[in-house]
Design a protein around this motif. Structure first.
Motif, mmCIF file in Angstrom:
data_model
loop_
_atom_site.group_PDB
_atom_site.id
_atom_site.type_symbol
_atom_site.label_atom_id
_atom_site.label_comp_id
_atom_site.label_asym_id
_atom_site.label_seq_id
_atom_site.Cartn_x
_atom_site.Cartn_y
_atom_site.Cartn_z
ATOM 1 N N GLU A 170 51.385 38.903 34.881
ATOM 2 C CA GLU A 170 49.970 38.576 34.698
ATOM 3 C C GLU A 170 49.521 37.509 35.693
ATOM 4 O O GLU A 170 48.444 37.594 36.274
ATOM 5 N N LEU A 171 50.384 36.515 35.896
ATOM 6 C CA LEU A 171 50.065 35.430 36.819
ATOM 7 C C LEU A 171 49.854 35.955 38.238
ATOM 8 O O LEU A 171 48.946 35.509 38.946
ATOM 9 N N ILE A 172 50.662 36.910 38.641
ATOM 10 C CA ILE A 172 50.536 37.495 39.985
ATOM 11 C C ILE A 172 49.203 38.211 40.124
ATOM 12 O O ILE A 172 48.478 38.018 41.098
ATOM 13 N N PHE A 173 48.850 39.054 39.157
ATOM 14 C CA PHE A 173 47.616 39.821 39.252
ATOM 15 C C PHE A 173 46.379 38.948 39.094
ATOM 16 O O PHE A 173 45.331 39.239 39.643
ATOM 17 N N LYS A 174 46.481 37.884 38.351
ATOM 18 C CA LYS A 174 45.349 36.972 38.154
ATOM 19 C C LYS A 174 45.107 36.138 39.409
ATOM 20 O O LYS A 174 43.979 35.729 39.666
ATOM 21 N N ASN A 175 46.157 35.900 40.172
ATOM 22 C CA ASN A 175 46.040 35.038 41.356
ATOM 23 C C ASN A 175 46.313 35.778 42.662
ATOM 24 O O ASN A 175 46.617 35.136 43.674
ATOM 25 N N ALA A 176 46.190 37.075 42.664
ATOM 26 C CA ALA A 176 46.429 37.862 43.877
ATOM 27 C C ALA A 176 45.473 37.469 44.999
ATOM 28 O O ALA A 176 45.805 37.603 46.181
ATOM 29 N N TRP A 177 44.308 36.964 44.632
ATOM 30 C CA TRP A 177 43.327 36.548 45.634
ATOM 31 C C TRP A 177 43.914 35.495 46.579
ATOM 32 O O TRP A 177 43.534 35.454 47.758
ATOM 33 N N ILE A 178 44.820 34.653 46.099
ATOM 34 C CA ILE A 178 45.444 33.640 46.962
ATOM 35 C C ILE A 178 46.225 34.326 48.081
ATOM 36 O O ILE A 178 46.109 33.958 49.257
#
Length: 162
Positions: A2-10
């Motif tokens: 979840e953390l990866i998909f929530k912060n993929a914009w980075i």
């Protein structure tokens, strides 16, 4: 996950910055040979950094504000989420600006005059720079692909992951 998909914009911002830096480093030899091209190359890099990151900033706003749950929400404009619709509107606007520049403001010719940025490789030949005509043809194919992709996002019920 979840953390990866929530912060993929980075990651997308980092990749966009890396691509601009990589293109800038590739242009150095062309600038040494032809110093008057430096200003044009710098304009291209600034445009990549600015226009290339606007969509990812919108994704960041959506994810950090809680308006979206992850990157997957941006594949579902049919849900009418305002930040997702803004993301798609910005993509369309950037594409329209690209069409205007390439076709009506001599952008393709500008890119042809700045070698090393857009290369082609045909079967059994070395990589060569694209001509203005080839750049315009490539943009047409990219637009058709983009339109098809956006249409699919409106038609298909793509699942989201939370």
């Amino acid at each position: 996950m979840e953390l990866i998909f929530k912060n993929a914009w980075i990651l997308f911002i980092i990749v966009t910055l890396f691509n601009a830096y990589w293109l800038k480093s590739k242009s150095k030899s062309y600038i040494l040979d032809n110093p008057e091209l430096e200003e044009g190359y710098n304009k291209i890099f600034k445009a990549i950094i600015i226009y290339g990151n606007i969509p990812w900033v919108i994704v960041a706003i959506g994810n950090l504000s809680g308006m979206t749950n992850s990157m997957f929400d941006f594949f579902r404009p049919r849900d009418m989420n305002p930040i997702v619709l803004l993301f798609h509107a910005v993509i369309i606007l950037i594409l329209l600006l690209g069409v205007w520049w390439i076709y009506f403001k001599d952008g393709a010719e500008f890119l042809e005059r700045h070698p090393g940025l857009l290369k082609k490789k045909s079967f059994l030949s070395e990589r060569t720079d694209m001509t203005a005509k080839e750049i315009k043809a490539m943009l047409s194919l990219m637009l058709l692909s983009g339109i098809a992709g956006m249409a699919m996002m409106w038609i298909i019920d793509i699942p989201t992951f939370k």
